[in-house]
Design an enzyme around this catalytic site. Structure first.
Site, PDB file in Angstrom:
ATOM      1  N   ARG A  80       0.822  -1.222   0.000  1.00 35.65           N
ATOM      2  CA  ARG A  80       0.000   0.000   0.000  1.00 35.65           C
ATOM      3  C   ARG A  80       0.855   1.271   0.000  1.00 35.65           C
ATOM      4  O   ARG A  80       0.584   2.228  -0.729  1.00 35.65           O
ATOM      5  CB  ARG A  80      -0.913  -0.021   1.234  1.00 35.65           C
ATOM      6  CG  ARG A  80      -1.932   1.080   1.303  1.00 35.65           C
ATOM      7  CD  ARG A  80      -3.089   0.917   0.333  1.00 35.65           C
ATOM      8  NE  ARG A  80      -2.896   1.642  -0.895  1.00 35.65           N
ATOM      9  CZ  ARG A  80      -3.129   1.164  -2.101  1.00 35.65           C
ATOM     10  NH1 ARG A  80      -3.583  -0.061  -2.275  1.00 35.65           N
ATOM     11  NH2 ARG A  80      -2.884   1.885  -3.173  1.00 35.65           N
ATOM     12  N   LYS A  99       2.723  24.747  -3.892  1.00 36.48           N
ATOM     13  CA  LYS A  99       1.437  24.194  -3.448  1.00 36.48           C
ATOM     14  C   LYS A  99       1.463  22.670  -3.522  1.00 36.48           C
ATOM     15  O   LYS A  99       0.662  22.044  -4.223  1.00 36.48           O
ATOM     16  CB  LYS A  99       0.312  24.775  -4.307  1.00 36.48           C
ATOM     17  CG  LYS A  99       0.159  26.279  -4.115  1.00 36.48           C
ATOM     18  CD  LYS A  99      -0.949  26.884  -4.966  1.00 36.48           C
ATOM     19  CE  LYS A  99      -1.015  28.398  -4.737  1.00 36.48           C
ATOM     20  NZ  LYS A  99      -2.003  29.059  -5.596  1.00 36.48           N
ATOM     21  N   LYS A 144       5.844  39.274  -3.044  1.00 38.51           N
ATOM     22  CA  LYS A 144       4.426  39.336  -3.377  1.00 38.51           C
ATOM     23  C   LYS A 144       3.816  40.652  -2.931  1.00 38.51           C
ATOM     24  O   LYS A 144       4.470  41.466  -2.273  1.00 38.51           O
ATOM     25  CB  LYS A 144       3.701  38.163  -2.724  1.00 38.51           C
ATOM     26  CG  LYS A 144       4.206  36.806  -3.206  1.00 38.51           C
ATOM     27  CD  LYS A 144       3.283  35.710  -2.729  1.00 38.51           C
ATOM     28  CE  LYS A 144       3.760  34.365  -3.272  1.00 38.51           C
ATOM     29  NZ  LYS A 144       2.907  33.262  -2.829  1.00 38.51           N
ATOM     30  N   GLU A 181       6.173  39.844  -8.004  1.00 37.45           N
ATOM     31  CA  GLU A 181       4.824  39.652  -8.511  1.00 37.45           C
ATOM     32  C   GLU A 181       4.272  41.018  -8.918  1.00 37.45           C
ATOM     33  O   GLU A 181       4.309  41.963  -8.119  1.00 37.45           O
ATOM     34  CB  GLU A 181       3.981  39.075  -7.372  1.00 37.45           C
ATOM     35  CG  GLU A 181       2.718  38.404  -7.763  1.00 37.45           C
ATOM     36  CD  GLU A 181       2.074  37.750  -6.542  1.00 37.45           C
ATOM     37  OE1 GLU A 181       2.494  36.646  -6.161  1.00 37.45           O
ATOM     38  OE2 GLU A 181       1.166  38.371  -5.966  1.00 37.45           O
ATOM     39  N   ASP A 192       0.672  38.502 -12.545  1.00 35.73           N
ATOM     40  CA  ASP A 192      -0.277  37.791 -11.704  1.00 35.73           C
ATOM     41  C   ASP A 192      -1.713  38.117 -12.073  1.00 35.73           C
ATOM     42  O   ASP A 192      -2.146  39.269 -11.948  1.00 35.73           O
ATOM     43  CB  ASP A 192      -0.028  38.165 -10.240  1.00 35.73           C
ATOM     44  CG  ASP A 192      -0.834  37.295  -9.303  1.00 35.73           C
ATOM     45  OD1 ASP A 192      -0.925  36.077  -9.551  1.00 35.73           O
ATOM     46  OD2 ASP A 192      -1.375  37.842  -8.323  1.00 35.73           O
TER      47      ASP A 192
END
Lengths: 284, 284, 284, 284, 284, 284
Positions: A102, A137, A169, A199, A220
């Site tokens: 598994r 992510k 960012k 960004e 973005d």
């Protein structure tokens, strides 16, 4: 490929931990049925079409349970595999085969699912200069496996983590008080081997980023037209990346603009697994 | 819920490890931009409809970076959330907010994605006696989070791992030489607090499992008609579970048969994430 | 036996930790006396009568210090051994033999002591349907070894830990407000593969447990007569377990009642070790 | 006492590990019965006479589950406790109380059992110059707790492990080719802060050990008369220790001889636990 | 500075490990002398002139032993300190102060030694465009502390490790069959956020590196004249770094050439410590 | 030597950790250049005169990356090595050679630097009874390696850590209220296998230490004349150690006094490394 020398260094701890997650004491079913050691073999069978990734991880799981594990491999990472294909035959103590099944499949199926998903998009970029990137992510504690799978599927890796890459960012820009000052602080602080990525949500921000000397500008959530003008404004003075739910339909448009990179979080956070299973176990 | 007393015991190590996966040295972007400690707050915003799961994990990630983290929570695990909803406001050192953002979201988005997927199926079972089960097809080192998310979504947990549950599959039966002897060995070997579950692929195997006293019989890849006859044969003398790519269409049929449990690997291996993000960070 | 495939997975970390507890830097005595590597052999000698358990653990300790360790084994786990018997001969680097001796013996002596103790009670149950169970009253970080030793001595394992078994005790019942509601909550919450066990201190509690559908009823600290009536009342509708300082004298009475299980914490918390030693080391 | 500053440094990892041994996922019984956090208190009750040891460990287990744990202590380590005494009252989240109960008691009962056993022997040595020593025959991964309990019971600690003390045994002497050369090698090799202890099985070996300048001579398995002559021969030029199944009856004889130390492995390898339990839990 | 949010994430494990290296069981001297907890304070005194670095690490060591530790700080990282200066006053349990003293000082002295050494060189570069870099020649398991100390001393960090930076050395070039192909392979393989650095030992290699588009060219062990011609040839098309035993005397020459970076392994591998000590402990 | 049986027990974890510090994911340069496994060999070349120490550690680093590593060794620990000497040839997978190079050298260079430094001082003590000691002023998490290097260089080890040796310093004496009471408390508390060492700053403190029966007296920062009188006063009733910035010039004076030990922190905290490198890598 990163299954070379240093690979087990980082992978083994994670694989052992995954095995312990699945076996906190013993595999009671297997140990109940088979009281003595005996060697066996089992086939790894593909149940749907896709791209295989992670066959060395798959093998390593069994090796960690039985160091005498052997594997005959009929396909390699990156190969297209089809429903019904026998991908490999693993030979080891039967207990290792049953107890490791598994965990080994959980890795291989997920990695192959990501490679398959990635391939479907990277193929669409073929012939253009635009490359497909992953993001951070990823599933927690799966990053080395998932980023590897992206490469197998024809994608490219963005920064690995927060320590080895700079990406300024909107929140950073607000905190710093502007694009320019943010980039200056980064240039002063971060190791010189790092590129500075910023960004930008508007053409004005693109302009400021250029002036401040950003190495990479991420466009973005821009519409296609704005993106086009941004690329023209940048004119090769920085690398360009676009992100933000780039669906299949927009890819052609974006490629046409000549953007350098498209980043896509879904490669690692929302891929289906590739259906695989272990079949025809036999004691030998 | 398992966020009670003992939860951090097992979760903290995994969360720390995930944070270290993302920060091997320091968050160079954030540290470059903001050189001193300062407190800030940020909104957790929902970007699509779904079911939230894992808000305590989300918070815990920030606490591990800054023990003074506070969170105002407007929704709870299991609540339906909609695009645009502010789910929570987190207050902590700005560095903790920026450095922990991705890891915290990676957990919460994946868990909420699983809960949302689970809810869509478990809702279809409402009003019937049939319950939805997860499997061991979880992402490595994510099991405690993923199985929790299944419960939040209205599903039920099958065994947690190979040590705490018995499931005799075809390979075990072959190795043992038959259903009956396999069950006998299990009854003799495994702790008496365990139930004995057997996978049956035919009515004959169901019959043997019943005779040998199996507690649970899993009807594996049977067509609806065979499954119906199996349930009639079992007649309450064992619990019944069915598995094997149960698509939405077949669910109604299966519910009609009166099966006890449907198990579904896709809940944990092939869910999309729920799209969430941190917005409007402000220094306070 | 759980020395099969997955065993080292969980045991190795504990054995390494025990070795490091005994060797934080180096074995200064051995290294002082013998400055160079050389191979040697030593006998494992039994110094009192008993039952051996853990010979694979004993060997594994030396393997962790010297991967070329070899062992000739003359007795196996579960065998009765007598004072003066040579149980095994270990061959390895002399430093490994001397540095690992104490840790290897600390495991083997304790496990054999438990097996010997267990055997003395389980033998008294032979011919009856009543089985002997262990408890969670094990030495911290020794559970996998101690529960294994109980099995070697002819006992059976109760649940392994708090995650893989349900046992509703008086405090739980008080908190829930009654036996019935406690069992209902457990049935709703815990994975369906778990049996529900309830502790009953009176016939009234037995009655309620039966009504609520408990799978196992533990008769706690009842006198023999009450226990007899409880077993009659239960009449096979649940499994029965009794606990609470069952001394040798009462065992016959209890067996006569037809109770299914007797659990005994002393097996693991108050056994004497079995006296063993390493003798006649010779350099080869 | 070693519960001071540095104690948690080494104990916490072991306690966490023991908790995880008992809770691999969650405490399903407790979480089923009580779905929300609530504070409670419970009494630690003594069920037989003895000496308490380890109350800080006991408390620490609950603290690791709930950092707000409070404890009122009515007895201290080393105090004689009697059946029926309430030793302490612990206040914490009820889930922490129920989930930590077994692990906390497993430590406290074992440590108190060792202290009780030790006290019974050390009391017999009162008024003499002879002191009682422990050995390295401790339960794996329990040494810091067991050696502490010996001190609480009035015993003294021998070396902690193979790195911090020298004890030259018969096998070392054989390998070196004699007592004298063995001691010389040790004096040359080991840090000068270490004393050199040698095991002597005959008066001749005692003589050689004295000549070579041993700091401590262990009289191994000698009869009382030989031991007496050995002590006379040593005449204060080295410290003296005797070992080897010193039963209660021989203690008076040995004390009369004026031996400095008696070492006793049974203190840590064959003590019964002290019977303790948690009672009268109430939600507050 | 990297003592912000994420710092403890990586530092705490190393500090705990260092404490355990120094305290495997307990601090027997301190515990012998002081049997009960009591609070105290102690001065951190400077004994030679230099630059302080690591005061937060110093404090953190005591916090890990006693979470109520407080510290008054009179100097900050990067400040010049002189013999006799009181740098800080630490208040904590006396046992924590005494048991943590050596470990806390071992970190602070080494880090301050590196900062002092770095400052002496970086000061010599002031007014020029040339910056001072560290290398990967750090003490094992000390890198995050040592690279931080370099920054405090006015130096800059080169890549952190083998995963987050590319540096193609002679052996890589040989293996690849030339500078050009080596750079091409790197550009194809490594994440696009990485710069490509190449080591060049001759002007011909510099030329090839330029052609292949290297981002940074390291001029390895070149004499000053060759280095000058290399910088002229590069003419701003790549960043320039020089390494190889740059002694104080050559620094002025090199600065005159206009090289961007000088890297210096000795900063971390061959600095003297800064002499500091804890004085005037008093119980309060 | 402590590279015998138990060595890897403690060293391996530290070496693995150091490798992970340098390779958090993969060695991107090496993996970019060489995509497939291939075997190679490389020379370990000495670049300045000194004493080699740690060649087994050096090898072990490569073994942890590639278990088939082989090494031909031409010099051994403790040998004098000269610039240009080839010390060893390592054969392994080329990726292991390149990825392990820096970590292996970081250990070997530092250990050899310490051995070289130690040798220069211990040679000055030859012919006298005075021995050179190290201290606990080691680099965090490097103690087993650094103390071993001191022995290789002809020095002797003082206590290893705070748990295995007693050293009563001025702060302890103040806290206890005098030398005598401090020694008494230590004798009562610490294991009898420990010697009691006391730091004395005046002849009066020496006198008190003698009276109280100290085993070792450390003469702290005394001038040569006072030290002479202290040694005469002690007159063999305790061992003598002196510390406190013993520069080369004073060594002869101190040796003349007949002091037993000189301890020197600089051996481990302020040695230069020995310059070594890997050269002439070739694929085979």
């Amino acid at each position: 490929m990163n299954h070379l020398a240093a690979f087990n260094l980082n992978a083994d701890d994670l694989l052992m931990q995954a095995l312990k997650e699945d076996i906190t004491n013993e595999d009671i079913t297997t140990n109940a049925i088979m009281r003595e050691k005996c060697r066996g073999r089992v086939q790894l069978v593909c149940k749907e079409n896709g791209v295989m990734a992670g066959i060395h991880i798959f093998k390593r799981v069994f090796e960690l349970l039985d160091s005498t594990t052997e594997m005959d491999v009929f396909f390699h990472d990156g190969d297209t595999v089809g429903s019904g294909d026998v991908l490999a035959i693993v030979t080891a103590d039967v207990h290792a085969l049953l107890s490791g099944e598994r965990t080994a499949l959980n890795y291989l199926q997920r990695m192959s699912g990501i490679a398959t998903h990635t391939k479907s998009i990277s193929d669409a970029l073929k012939g253009s200069k635009t490359k497909l990137l992953d993001t951070r992510k990823t599933t927690p504690n799966m990053r080395i496996f998932e980023k590897y799978a992206v490469k197998v599927g024809g994608g490219y890796n963005h920064r690995f983590n927060l320590s080895d890459g700079v990406l300024i960012k909107d929140n950073h820009i607000n905190a710093a008080g502007g694009v320019k000052v943010a980039i200056e602080r980064a240039k002063e602080y971060v190791p010189f081997v790092r590129k500075i990525e910023v960004e930008a949500e508007s053409l004005e921000m693109v302009r400021q980023a250029l002036e401040a000397g950003a190495d990479i500008i991420m466009l973005d959530n821009m519409d296609t037209d704005t993106m086009k003008r941004a690329v023209e404004m940048i004119d090769g003075r920085a690398e360009t990346e676009c992100s933000g739910n780039i669906t299949g339909d927009r890819i052609d448009e974006i490629v046409g603009i000549g953007i350098d990179y498209i980043s896509c979080g879904a490669l690692t956070h929302s891929s289906f697994i590739l259906d695989l299973s272990l079949k025809n176990l036999e004691v030998i």
